[in-house]
Design an enzyme around this catalytic site. Structure first.
Site, mmCIF file in Angstrom:
data_model
loop_
_atom_site.group_PDB
_atom_site.id
_atom_site.type_symbol
_atom_site.label_atom_id
_atom_site.label_comp_id
_atom_site.label_asym_id
_atom_site.label_seq_id
_atom_site.Cartn_x
_atom_site.Cartn_y
_atom_site.Cartn_z
ATOM 1 N N LYS A 106 28.038 12.236 41.949
ATOM 2 C CA LYS A 106 28.425 11.220 42.985
ATOM 3 C C LYS A 106 29.268 9.795 41.977
ATOM 4 O O LYS A 106 28.835 9.278 40.744
ATOM 5 C CB LYS A 106 27.413 10.486 43.573
ATOM 6 C CG LYS A 106 27.694 9.112 44.437
ATOM 7 C CD LYS A 106 26.493 8.858 45.242
ATOM 8 C CE LYS A 106 26.526 7.924 46.698
ATOM 9 N NZ LYS A 106 25.376 7.360 47.197
ATOM 10 N N SER A 129 25.383 7.768 51.993
ATOM 11 C CA SER A 129 26.779 7.535 51.208
ATOM 12 C C SER A 129 26.656 8.402 50.052
ATOM 13 O O SER A 129 28.154 8.953 49.797
ATOM 14 C CB SER A 129 26.413 6.253 50.369
ATOM 15 O OG SER A 129 26.020 6.235 49.384
ATOM 16 N N SER A 166 20.536 8.091 51.681
ATOM 17 C CA SER A 166 21.878 8.527 51.241
ATOM 18 C C SER A 166 21.638 9.345 50.013
ATOM 19 O O SER A 166 23.097 10.319 50.280
ATOM 20 C CB SER A 166 23.015 7.284 49.681
ATOM 21 O OG SER A 166 22.900 5.912 50.160
#
Length: 436
Positions: free
Chosen positions: A58, A133, A157
């Site tokens: 990420k 996210s 997330s």
């Protein structure tokens, strides 16, 4: 050994072929590290614990030499000087980092849409959201563009996009994995964790990434779970779920019962004296530290004509209303919530809590908004507050063929038990892959 190294290098090249094929549609990556990944694959020790496992990271966690923009134009030119501690541990274990994955701007968002780099597409249905996210990490794993990915979780997330994309997502016990190199949302809520297509791989990655002093999370994988006590969470955790999700969850619980676990119930609203929405509202005050860290930069960016994403603006508007007294109360409330949940589980001798991961399946990308986030996030939020290990695993599909997840949450530090239960359940079901 030479043959095994060649196999690893060939696998990494095949992964990049898969990325080249699907990335124009899925939009899971912001940066690829093709040449370094192939070079490392040719040098990896085949005996290493994660030898040749391809991983996407990420883009809010530093990978040395690569851009790390936190999903934002505010850091358009930022290059990470070194690997975050947990990324260095992955490399030392033979994992191959292939690139950085998409996320909501500053990890503030639950849809996977409307970012400065566009929408990430759900591999199961391209008109549906991935959730966020950690949107790119979930989509890349679901589409077999990587073997695994690393996400971060402040309220949901890792687990939300994992559930929406039909994969495994593990939020370990808070700070079991070092947050070195991770951009901060809320220090007491932020977690790093693996996103995979199976439980054993998640356990193996956690073993490599965790800081010293913890037990081996892989030791219970494959061991019987009979006699463990699992409490289903009633009230809003189940009552406010879509009917298809309730059916899939009930079926999963009966499957666990068939393995000899003792099924009981726990009403957390009674334990906590409030619903989860009230707790999430309290905890928003903890994330207001983002204003201290990034507020000035955002203000300058907007004054110069820049525009932040709607999801980030939504949260900054909330944070700007929060006072220092609100933050102090939130910290005290967090400690109280942690104590109440842990005490309730201990008093009833509960090993694992179970509920659906989300109350709805993946909604349309068009028009997706933070204003409708509650059904996506509220079953996950509490367990970021408490810092407990919390794992989502696929447990079926709704009538439109969209994935459903079951959320398994253990006592603080008992990550191995959560993985043990998840692995046992996984052995009873066959879950097809997206875009197979």
């Amino acid at each position: 050994m030479g043959s095994r190294v060649r196999d690893i290098a060939a696998h990494v090249r095949q992964i990049f072929d898969r990325i080249d094929e699907l990335e124009p549609t899925i939009n899971a990556f912001v940066t690829l590290d093709r040449q370094r990944a192939i070079t490392m694959a040719e040098q990896v020790d085949p005996a290493a614990p994660l030898a040749g496992l391809t991983i996407g990271v990420k883009d809010n966690l530093d990978v040395g030499g690569l851009a790390c923009r936190y999903g934002s134009e505010l850091w358009a030119d930022r290059i990470a000087e070194r690997d975050g501690a947990s990324i260095a541990q992955l490399r030392a274990a033979g994992a191959v980092i292939v690139g950085k994955t998409m996320l909501a701007e500053l990890a503030c968002g639950t849809t996977g849409t409307g970012t400065p780099d566009g929408d990430t597409v759900n591999p199961w249905r391209h008109d549906r959201m991935t959730g966020g996210s950690s949107s790119g990490s979930a989509a890349a794993v679901a589409a077999s563009m990587v073997d695994a990915a690393i996400g971060s979780d402040t309220s949901c997330s890792i687990r939300l996009p994992a559930a929406h994309c039909g994969i495994v997502g593990l939020k370990p016990t808070h700070d079991r994995i070092s947050r070195d190199g991770l951009t901060v949302c809320a220090s007491s809520l932020d977690h790093i964790g693996p996103m995979t297509r199976d439980i054993a791989t998640a356990a193996a990655i956690l073993k490599v990434m965790q800081v010293d002093g913890h037990d081996d999370p892989t030791t219970k994988i494959g061991t019987p779970i009979d006699g463990l006590r699992i409490a289903t969470l009633g009230g809003e955790f189940l009552d406010e779920c879509d009917p298809d999700i309730r059916v899939a969850f009930d079926t999963a619980i009966e499957a666990l019962r068939s393995l000899g676990v003792i099924i009981t119930e726990l009403n957390l609203a009674t334990v906590l004296g409030s619903d989860v929405m009230a707790i999430e509202h309290d905890m928003a005050a903890l994330a207001a530290e983002m204003l201290d860290r990034y507020g000035k930069r955002v203000d300058e960016f907007e004054q110069q004509g820049g525009e932040i994403s709607p999801s980030l603006r939504h949260w900054f508007d909330i944070y700007e209303t929060i006072t220092p007294a609100d933050r102090a109360r939130a910290l005290n409330r967090q400690k109280e919530v942690r104590r109440l949940v842990e005490s309730a589980m201990a008093a009833a001798n509960i090993d694992v809590l179970a509920c659906p991961t989300t109350r709805v399946t993946a909604g349309p990308r068009a028009g997706a908004s933070e204003l409708e986030r509650a059904p996506r996030v509220l079953n996950c939020t509490l367990f970021s507050v408490t810092g407990q290990p919390s794992l989502t695993a696929p447990c079926g599909f709704d009538r439109d063929g969209l994935p459903i997840g079951i959320l398994l949450t253990g006592r603080v530090g008992a990550d191995s038990t959560v993985l043990q239960v998840g692995h046992a359940y996984e052995g009873l079901v066959t879950t097809p892959s997206a875009m197979s």
